[in-house]
Structures are given as structure tokens and as C-alpha cells.
Design an enzyme around this catalytic site. Structure first.
Site, short mmCIF file in Angstrom:
data_model
loop_
_atom_site.label_atom_id
_atom_site.label_comp_id
_atom_site.label_asym_id
_atom_site.label_seq_id
_atom_site.Cartn_x
_atom_site.Cartn_y
_atom_site.Cartn_z
N GLY A 67 0.80 -1.21 0.00
CA GLY A 67 0.00 0.00 0.00
C GLY A 67 0.84 1.26 0.00
CB CYS A 68 4.21 2.08 0.95
SG CYS A 68 3.68 1.96 2.66
#
Length: 142
Positions: free
Chosen positions: A49-50
């Protein structure tokens, strides 16, 4: 609930008027963190998610709700390394139970990060907080 280390960061942010100075401070916080051993940069420690590469490696002492949380972390982006350092200041040394009571969005809002991070960085920060809260939740349940 914030640790003394996080309160120090919040006080410094209050002192720095210019966001460029605040960004530089975040980057300096990241530079001060020890590097993560390459052997620990594995899929299990990677935070999804980064936009950047981010790894968080938990260090837990004890068991159950009173277990003490700590972690190491690293990113390939300097600003994200600084965000990891801020999260370390927010969570490290707390018990799992205390960590679950931390209102990370409210504490981070005190720094004004929500208004000054890109959408991708904000999503990544949320993913890191979610990872740490998940760690605290699993630890507290043991």
C-alpha cells in the site's frame, strides 16, 4: 496518548513555521534511524500500500496485552524513512494494549501531515499505521 518522543517531534513542528523546514526535519529524523539489515527486507516485512519500498520488522518483548512493542523500519525514500521515525516515536515502548489506544490519525494531524503529504504518501502512512495496529492487536490477543 503520545509518547515523550512524539511530543518532542510535535514541539519541534510547532517551532518550525515553514513546511520546507518541517520536511527537512522529517528527513533528518529518517537519516538518524539505523539502516535495516538487507536480510530483513523480505516479503513478510514489506508494507503493502506504499508507493515506496517500506519494511517494518517488529521487536516484541513479552506476551499478551502488556507486551512491549518496538520495531525497526526502512524505506527507499528519505521522506518515508522520516515518517517511519515519527511512527517509531509514536509507538515504540508502548504495551500492545496502549498501542491500540493510540489515535494515530489524530496524533499525526497535530503535525499537519495530512495537509502536506501527497495522496500516495498519505495512503502509505495509513498502511504503516495499519501494520503497526495489526501487530499490536495480534500481540494483545496472545
Amino acid at each position: 496518548m503520545a509518547t515523550a518522543a512524539f511530543e518532542d517531534i510535535a514541539e519541534t513542528f510547532d517551532f518550525l513555521d515553514d513546511w520546507e523546514d518541517r520536511y527537512r526535519h522529517v528527513i533528518e529524523l529518517g537519516k538518524a534511524m539505523p539502516p535495516l539489515d538487507d536480510a530483513l527486507k523480505v516479503p513478510a516485512t514489506k508494507v503493502n500500500g506504499c508507493a515506496s519500498q517500506v519494511w517494518i520488522v517488529p521487536r516484541i518483548e513479552g506476551e499478551g496485552p502488556s507486551a512491549t512493542l518496538d520495531f525497526e523500519g526502512e524505506s527507499d525514500a528519505m521522506i518515508v524513512r522520516g515518517l517511519i521515525a515519527i511512527l517509531h516515536a509514536l509507538y515504540a515502548g508502548l504495551s500492545a494494549e496502549e498501542a491500540l489506544r493510540v489515535d494515530a490519525p489524530a496524533e499525526l494531524a497535530r503535525l499537519g501531515l495530512n495537509d502536506h503529504l501527497s495522496a500516495q504518501r498519505s495512503n502509505g502512512l495509513r498502511a504503516m499505521v495499519d501494520r503497526l495496529r495489526g501487530l499490536a492487536n495480534i500481540t494483545a490477543s496472545e
